[in-house]
Design a protein around this motif. Structure first.
Motif, PDB file in Angstrom:
ATOM      1  N   LEU A 482      -2.560  -5.257   4.335  1.00 35.94           N
ATOM      2  CA  LEU A 482      -1.316  -4.218   4.352  1.00 35.94           C
ATOM      3  C   LEU A 482      -0.830  -4.145   3.099  1.00 35.94           C
ATOM      4  O   LEU A 482      -0.577  -3.119   2.796  1.00 35.94           O
ATOM      5  CB  LEU A 482      -0.407  -4.648   5.384  1.00 35.94           C
ATOM      6  N   GLY A 483      -0.699  -5.222   2.399  1.00 38.32           N
ATOM      7  CA  GLY A 483      -0.303  -5.327   1.012  1.00 38.32           C
ATOM      8  C   GLY A 483      -1.181  -4.538   0.312  1.00 38.32           C
ATOM      9  O   GLY A 483      -0.692  -3.879  -0.707  1.00 38.32           O
ATOM     10  N   GLU A 484      -2.202  -4.880   0.108  1.00 37.13           N
ATOM     11  CA  GLU A 484      -3.380  -3.802  -0.416  1.00 37.13           C
ATOM     12  C   GLU A 484      -3.217  -2.586  -0.224  1.00 37.13           C
ATOM     13  O   GLU A 484      -3.293  -1.591  -1.195  1.00 37.13           O
ATOM     14  CB  GLU A 484      -4.737  -4.560   0.046  1.00 37.13           C
ATOM     15  N   ALA A 485      -2.948  -2.178   1.189  1.00 36.93           N
ATOM     16  CA  ALA A 485      -3.129  -0.780   1.532  1.00 36.93           C
ATOM     17  C   ALA A 485      -1.699  -0.041   0.863  1.00 36.93           C
ATOM     18  O   ALA A 485      -1.949   1.082   0.171  1.00 36.93           O
ATOM     19  CB  ALA A 485      -2.863  -0.657   3.094  1.00 36.93           C
ATOM     20  N   TYR A 486      -0.614  -0.732   0.738  1.00 40.62           N
ATOM     21  CA  TYR A 486       0.388  -0.137   0.123  1.00 40.62           C
ATOM     22  C   TYR A 486       0.395  -0.165  -1.264  1.00 40.62           C
ATOM     23  O   TYR A 486       0.861   0.659  -2.055  1.00 40.62           O
ATOM     24  CB  TYR A 486       1.702  -0.880   0.607  1.00 40.62           C
ATOM     25  N   ARG A 487      -0.320  -1.009  -1.986  1.00 43.86           N
ATOM     26  CA  ARG A 487      -0.424  -1.194  -3.336  1.00 43.86           C
ATOM     27  C   ARG A 487      -1.251   0.006  -3.916  1.00 43.86           C
ATOM     28  O   ARG A 487      -0.829   0.618  -4.865  1.00 43.86           O
ATOM     29  CB  ARG A 487      -1.115  -2.480  -3.743  1.00 43.86           C
ATOM     30  N   ARG A 488      -2.281   0.249  -3.123  1.00 42.58           N
ATOM     31  CA  ARG A 488      -3.542   1.281  -3.325  1.00 42.58           C
ATOM     32  C   ARG A 488      -3.113   2.751  -2.988  1.00 42.58           C
ATOM     33  O   ARG A 488      -3.524   3.822  -3.224  1.00 42.58           O
ATOM     34  CB  ARG A 488      -4.859   1.016  -2.998  1.00 42.58           C
TER      35      ARG A 488
END
Length: 698
Positions: A482-488
């Protein structure tokens, strides 16, 4: 996410308060018993409920020692603990090493056991799991937590537990009855091996408390205290590796029986889920350990089979050429893999293979020396009961190196016996059912399936939905996703603040990739206020778990003194760790260090060696430095052609210094054919980037 419902806590609190008078009357006669409670509070939000259980100990002379993890503290909860009303309260902060057992043993070292009759070892884990199958039992949601505490505390149970330990000469430890267990063979072996290094003689069929919440006679812990183990001995504890921490959880309990005392189990009411349990038992991989027809390597079993379900298995004959190898998501024949190439003289391919395994954290102890020793032992003979292991697709799982050696010695068509496992694979329907019932592992797997389109139509929005459900239940892997999804901005609107929030949750559960991302966020001030000290703290945590990118960042921090005291020697140490995983940036930094003598003794040959490794991976700065080395003959024999070749590669990536050197080479015909047009082209590119030397020529 709220772990404990407020209504449920208030109900329990009122219930316990009504019975407080009864409790006090029951135990007044034993109020002189001296008790030490050592509680490891990793999940601080669980304190309010744990305190309800601990209140049963207030009528006794109870000292409370609460250990917590640095960086995960909650100052309001810590204040509540200090004011919790026990005879003595002490808070002790630790780095996150050794799970709960490391801090427990360290507190034992700090206190005088003669001042206590009974010691309680408690912790706060086991409250986020939707379902676990462990030691032939199933626990769902809060079952695990409540089983641990209900086995020790209750209106009558608290008093009975203390009486057992102070009035019965043969009882040394008390816990929940169903949690006093014996280990399977592989964990017995690991524990016995570690106990021997500590000069502790344990019986093979030792018992211990699964979950390690128990009450114990304080005098029986002196043997543990006398081992001289400290929290520093647990620094290398890793999830997925049977470590000193895992062994000590067992040894602390096992020495009770070794000293002539019994482990006593209090009965607890619990859900047993018999129908589900029967299915789990049928698929339990542990049955492989007890089949006398073959032997299983215990390390392999622990890492790759312990948590898997096996539909069935058989011993079959198979040609070596029909065995496949899956590596880095690609399928190879055995004669295509690096261990076989090594036997045919390609040492460099195997070296790169070992480095990639380290980078991927698959097998970080592989090396040419180890493989050569294995080949020597195979020549001398080996136990044929240790069969190579393959799955239902004939992909090898264990024994690859031995199969390569047999293929090299006897040919591709040579037949061998292997253990073939038919690993249980949940279909989409089964995964969906488990996910809807709250299984966060199934939810995470569904997220990955929809993210990659593995057997289904790719659907990023569904992937995010399942990642979120899993993350909200505490899955560190889903939290990282989820962190990666919001980062990208993948499947959701890009949101740096939300990204950091999920990385934080994952990082607090020791996910090294999330720890690295959190370090990057604090370094750049992305989604959080820029904080170099906090950045270094998270890079350090990730680096200590073997993340080469974090190791490189930590090397940079030590080199420049950013967020940490400047230390060029420490910088080199971290760069080397990162470079071992083929990190081109760390390799370049090492080349620079040896070129200038920064943090190490100046060494032009060593400098060129690191520049070469980095340059071959495409690092433009290393390519430029390598071109300079060949141009000057520094650390390597002078070679104008090789110099121009490396300048060309660097220049094509936009390096202004290499562009200038390449312009010079074409102008003078050094290492390349003289070409004024090409010379002017490269000088112009260098000028456009502000290179002063090129500007003077143009």
């Amino acid at each position: 996410m709220r772990i404990f419902g407020r209504k449920k806590i208030d109900y329990k609190r009122n219930f316990f308060l009504k019975l407080e008078g009864l409790v006090n009357n029951l135990i007044r006669k034993k109020s002189d018993v001296r008790i030490a409670v050592i509680l490891h509070l990793f999940y601080m939000e669980s304190w309010k409920e744990i305190k309800l259980y601990l209140d049963f100990l207030k009528p006794y002379k109870t000292d409370l020692y609460v250990t917590y993890v640095e960086g995960f503290e909650n100052k309001y909860i810590l204040e509540e603990i200090l004011n919790s009303g026990f005879q003595k309260v002490e808070l002790i902060k630790y780095e996150n090493h050794g799970f709960d057992i490391g801090s427990f043993i360290d507190v034992l070292n700090k206190i005088d056991l003669d001042n206590y009759d009974v010691v309680y070892k408690l912790h706060s884990k086991g409250i986020k799991r939707s379902r676990i199958f462990i030691y032939h039992q199933i626990f769902k949601n809060r079952d695990w937590f409540e089983n641990l505490y209900n086995g020790l505390f209750g209106i009558l149970k608290t008093d009975n537990t203390i009486k057992l330990l102070t009035n019965h000469n043969d009882i040394g430890l008390v816990a929940a009855e169903n949690l006093i267990v014996s280990d399977p063979l592989h964990k017995q072996s690991f524990t016995l091996d570690i106990s021997k290094t500590l000069n502790i003689d344990l019986s093979e069929n030792y018992n211990y408390v699964c979950g390690t919440c128990f009450a114990i006679r304080s005098s029986l812990l002196k043997q543990i205290k006398n081992l001289g183990i400290s929290i520093k001995d647990f620094e290398k504890t890793e999830r997925g590796v049977f470590s000193l921490a895992h062994a000590m959880e067992r040894i602390v309990c096992a020495v009770v029986e070794k000293q002539g005392y019994k482990l006593f189990g209090n009965k607890t009411k619990r859900n047993e889920y018999n129908d589900e349990l029967e299915k789990f038992e049928q698929l339990n991989s542990e049955r492989l350990l007890y089949d006398k027809r073959f032997k299983i390597d215990y390390d392999f079993f622990y890492r790759f089979l312990e948590l898997r379900q096996i539909d069935s298995y058989e011993i079959v004959d198979i040609r070596l050429c029909d065995i496949k190898r899956k590596f880095n998501n690609k399928i190879f024949r055995l004669d295509e893999v690096s261990p076989f190439k090594f036997l045919n003289g390609d040492r460099e391919a195997y070296k790169q293979y070992c480095n990639l395994n380290k980078k991927l954290s698959v097998f970080d102890n592989m090396s040419i020396d180890r493989y050569e020793k294995l080949c020597t032992s195979l020549e001398e003979g080996f136990d044929e009961r240790f069969l190579p292991v393959i799955n239902q697709e004939d992909v090898i799982m264990d024994g690859q190196h031995r199969c390569c050696w047999l293929m090299y010695k006897y040919g591709l068509d040579y037949k061998i016996k292997v253990l073939k496992l038919y690993i249980h694979k949940k279909d989409l329907k089964e995964l969906l059912k488990d996910a809807k019932q709250g299984d966060y592992t199934a939810q995470y797997r569904l997220g990955n399936i929809y993210l990659t389109g593995d057997g289904v139509q790719q659907d990023v929005s569904k992937a995010i939905r399942w990642f979120r459900e899993s993350a909200e239940q505490g899955s560190p892997y889903a939290q990282y996703r989820l962190g990666e999804a919001y980062r990208r901005g993948t499947g959701v609107e890009k949101d740096d603040v939300e990204s950091v929030r999920w990385f934080q949750k994952s990082a607090e559960q020791e996910n090294r990739f999330a720890q690295y991302r959190l370090g990057e966020a604090y370094l750049r001030g992305t989604g959080v206020e820029k904080d170099d000290v906090e950045s270094v703290r998270w890079f350090q945590k990730s680096a200590e778990q073997g993340n080469p990118y974090a190791q490189f960042r930590l090397g940079d921090a030590c080199r420049t003194g950013t967020g940490v005291e400047k230390d060029e020697v420490a910088s080199i140490r971290w760069y080397k760790k990162s470079a071992e995983y083929d990190n081109q940036h760390a390799q370049y930094r090492l080349g620079e260090a040896y070129r200038t003598g920064t943090g190490v003794e100046k060494d032009d040959v060593e400098s060129v060696r690191w520049f070469q490794q980095s340059a071959e991976q495409g690092n433009q700065h290393a390519q430029y430095r390598l071109g300079e080395a060949y141009r000057r003959g520094t650390g390597v024999e002078k070679d104008d052609v090789e110099s121009a070749r490396w300048f060309q590669q660097s220049a094509e990536q936009g390096n202004q210094h290499a562009q200038y050197r390449l312009g010079e080479a074409y102008r003078t015909g050094t290492g390349v054919e003289k070409d004024d047009v090409e010379s002017a082209r490269w000088f112009q590119k260098s000028v456009e980037q502000g290179n002063h030397k090129a500007q003077k020529i143009m």
